[in-house]
Motif scaffolding. Structure first.
Motif, mmCIF file in Angstrom:
data_model
loop_
_atom_site.group_PDB
_atom_site.id
_atom_site.type_symbol
_atom_site.label_atom_id
_atom_site.label_comp_id
_atom_site.label_asym_id
_atom_site.label_seq_id
_atom_site.Cartn_x
_atom_site.Cartn_y
_atom_site.Cartn_z
ATOM 1 N N PHE A 1 2.095 39.972 56.848
ATOM 2 C CA PHE A 1 0.828 39.631 56.469
ATOM 3 C C PHE A 1 -0.258 39.549 57.548
ATOM 4 O O PHE A 1 -1.548 40.084 57.270
ATOM 5 N N VAL A 2 0.067 39.486 58.723
ATOM 6 C CA VAL A 2 -1.010 39.575 59.764
ATOM 7 C C VAL A 2 -1.352 41.239 59.952
ATOM 8 O O VAL A 2 -2.719 41.724 60.239
ATOM 9 N N THR A 3 -0.328 41.991 59.845
ATOM 10 C CA THR A 3 -0.594 43.355 59.782
ATOM 11 C C THR A 3 -1.350 43.896 58.849
ATOM 12 O O THR A 3 -2.339 44.792 59.023
ATOM 13 N N MET A 4 -1.150 43.482 57.478
ATOM 14 C CA MET A 4 -1.941 43.835 56.550
ATOM 15 C C MET A 4 -3.391 43.385 56.739
ATOM 16 O O MET A 4 -4.259 44.063 56.275
ATOM 17 N N LEU A 5 -3.746 42.079 57.069
ATOM 18 C CA LEU A 5 -5.042 41.852 57.591
ATOM 19 C C LEU A 5 -5.562 42.731 58.410
ATOM 20 O O LEU A 5 -6.916 42.917 58.411
ATOM 21 N N LEU A 6 -4.953 43.076 59.607
ATOM 22 C CA LEU A 6 -5.617 43.951 60.510
ATOM 23 C C LEU A 6 -5.728 45.153 60.133
ATOM 24 O O LEU A 6 -6.566 45.686 60.781
#
Length: 361
Positions: free
Chosen positions: A16-21
Motif C-alpha cells: 500500500f505504501v509503495t502504491m502511494l509512493l
C-alpha cells in the motif's frame, strides 16, 4: 501474532505504501503540467508552489486511498496465489477466515490512519490547496464572480432574519440590508439600510441610510440616520461562506458549522453533510474493498495477475462512479446525504459477501 499474520501484514502495508509512493509523484507531475503556464504567468513564488504541492499530496492521498488500497491488495494477493502460497496456507489446515484475519488487521491500521488524516490533517491541506487555486490559478473574471453573492437571506438566531440583495466578499459590503426581529411570529422591529459595511479591525458594522421601524400597538416609531456604527452578533464571513469551506474544517468544527448553517437555512447544507458523511464512509469502504480484493485474487486462475487487476480496476471505477453520482445527487437535490454517501458501501458490502462465499468454496 503468528508468522502467517506478520508475513501477510507486512505485504499489506508495504504494498500500500509503495502504491502511494508510485502514484503520488505521477499525480503531482500531471497536475504541474496542467498548471505550469498559469504558475509562471502569475510569477508565483517557489515556496508557495512547494507548499501547494505538499497540500496537494495530502489531498490526493486522502481522496484516492481506497482505490490505492484496493489495487495494492489485489496486487500482492495475486502474487501469493500465483506462487501457490495461498494454496499452501489453506492446505496446512488454516481456514479461509483465519487467512483473512491479517488483512482485517491491516485494514484497521490503514483505516484508522485514513480517518485521522481525513478528520484533522486533510482539512488544513484542503484549505491551503483551495486558497492557492483561488489566489493564483483563477482568472480575474471568475474571482469577481465568486466574490459577489446575490440575494443572501439567512436566519441568524431563533427570531432574527437578515437579507442583502448583493454582497461582495472582497470589500465586505452589502446592498439593501434588512434585519427583521419577531416575537411569537409577529414582527416587533425592522432595521434597513441602503448599504452595510463590515469593519474587520474592530468587528463593527457601518450602516448607511439607516432606518429602524419599531412596531407599536397604536403607531409605529420610525428612526432614521444618515450613518450608524453598530455591532451585530454575527460575522459577515459566516453569512457568506465559500463553497469549499466544509473541506477545510476539522470534523468537530464541521459538525458545529452544520448545526449553525441548518438554523440559517444555508443552500449548501447538503454539500456540507455529504462532506461529513464521507469522512466516515471512506474508512469503512476500505474494509469492504479489502474483502473484495482478497476474494477476487486469492485463487490462482487463468490470466494470472493481469486478469485480477483488470477485474479489480473495473470494480474500483464502478465504486467511484456510484460514489460520485450519488454524492452529486445529494448535493443538487433533496436526496438524503446519509443514504447517498453510504449506498455504494452497502451495495459493495453485498458484493463482498457474495464473492467471499464463492472464494471459500
Amino acid at each position: 501474532m503468528k508468522i502467517l499474520d506478520w508475513y501477510i501484514l507486512k505485504r499489506y502495508v508495504g504494498t500500500f505504501v509503495t502504491m502511494l509512493l508510485l502514484f503520488i509523484p505521477i499525480g503531482i507531475t500531471v497536475n504541474l503540467a496542467e498548471k505550469i503556464d498559469k504558475i509562471l504567468a502569475n510569477e508565483v513564488p517557489f515556496i508557495e508552489v512547494a507548499i501547494y504541492y505538499l497540500n496537494f499530496t495530502v489531498y490526493f492521498a486522502n481522496l484516492l486511498f481506497p482505490l490505492f488500497l484496493f489495487l495494492s491488495v489485489i496486487w500482492f494477493t495475486s502474487k501469493l496465489a500465483n506462487n501457490t502460497e495461498v494454496i499452501a496456507f489453506l492446505s496446512s489446515g488454516v481456514s479461509f477466515w483465519r487467512f483473512l484475519r491479517p488483512y482485517m488487521i491491516g485494514a484497521t491500521l490503514v483505516c484508522f490512519g485514513a480517518f485521522v488524516l481525513g478528520a484533522y490533517l486533510a482539512p488544513k491541506a484542503n484549505k491551503g490547496y483551495n486558497e492557492f487555486i483561488y489566489e493564483y490559478l483563477k482568472s480575474q473574471q471568475k474571482k469577481n464572480k465568486a466574490q459577489k453573492t446575490k440575494d443572501v437571506y439567512r436566519q441568524i438566531a431563533e427570531n432574527d432574519y437578515i437579507y442583502v440583495s448583493s454582497f461582495s466578499t472582497k470589500t465586505k459590503t452589502g446592498r439593501d440590508f434588512t434585519w427583521e426581529h419577531f416575537e411569537d411570529n409577529i414582527m416587533t422591529y425592522k432595521i434597513s439600510a441602503s448599504k452595510i459595511k463590515y469593519n474587520p479591525k474592530d468587528t463593527t458594522y457601518t450602516l448607511f441610510t439607516y432606518k429602524k421601524r419599531t412596531v407599536g400597538v397604536d403607531a409605529d416609531i420610525l428612526e432614521t440616520r444618515a450613518k450608524v456604527d453598530t455591532t451585530f452578533a454575527f460575522d459577515i464571513d459566516d453569512l457568506t461562506p465559500v463553497e469549499y469551506i466544509a473541506e477545510t474544517l476539522a470534523t468537530p468544527e464541521l459538525r458545529e458549522f452544520i448545526k449553525k448553517e441548518e438554523l440559517r437555512g444555508s443552500s449548501y447544507i447538503s454539500r456540507y453533510k455529504v462532506t461529513l458523511q464521507k469522512r466516515y464512509s471512506l474508512p469503512v469502504a476500505a474494509y469492504i474493498l479489502t474483502i473484495i480484493a482478497v476474494a477476487v485474487s486469492a485463487m490462482k486462475r487463468r490470466g494470472g495477475m493481469g486478469a485480477n487487476l483488470a477485474f479489480g480496476i473495473m470494480l474500483a471505477f464502478i465504486f467511484i462512479f456510484f460514489d460520485k453520482v450519488f454524492g452529486t445527487l445529494a448535493e443538487q437535490s433533496d436526496f438524503p446525504p446519509f443514504i447517498a454517501v453510504w449506498f455504494p458501501n452497502f451495495l459493495f458490502a453485498i458484493l463482498a459477501v457474495y464473492l467471499l462465499r464463492n472464494a471459500k468454496r
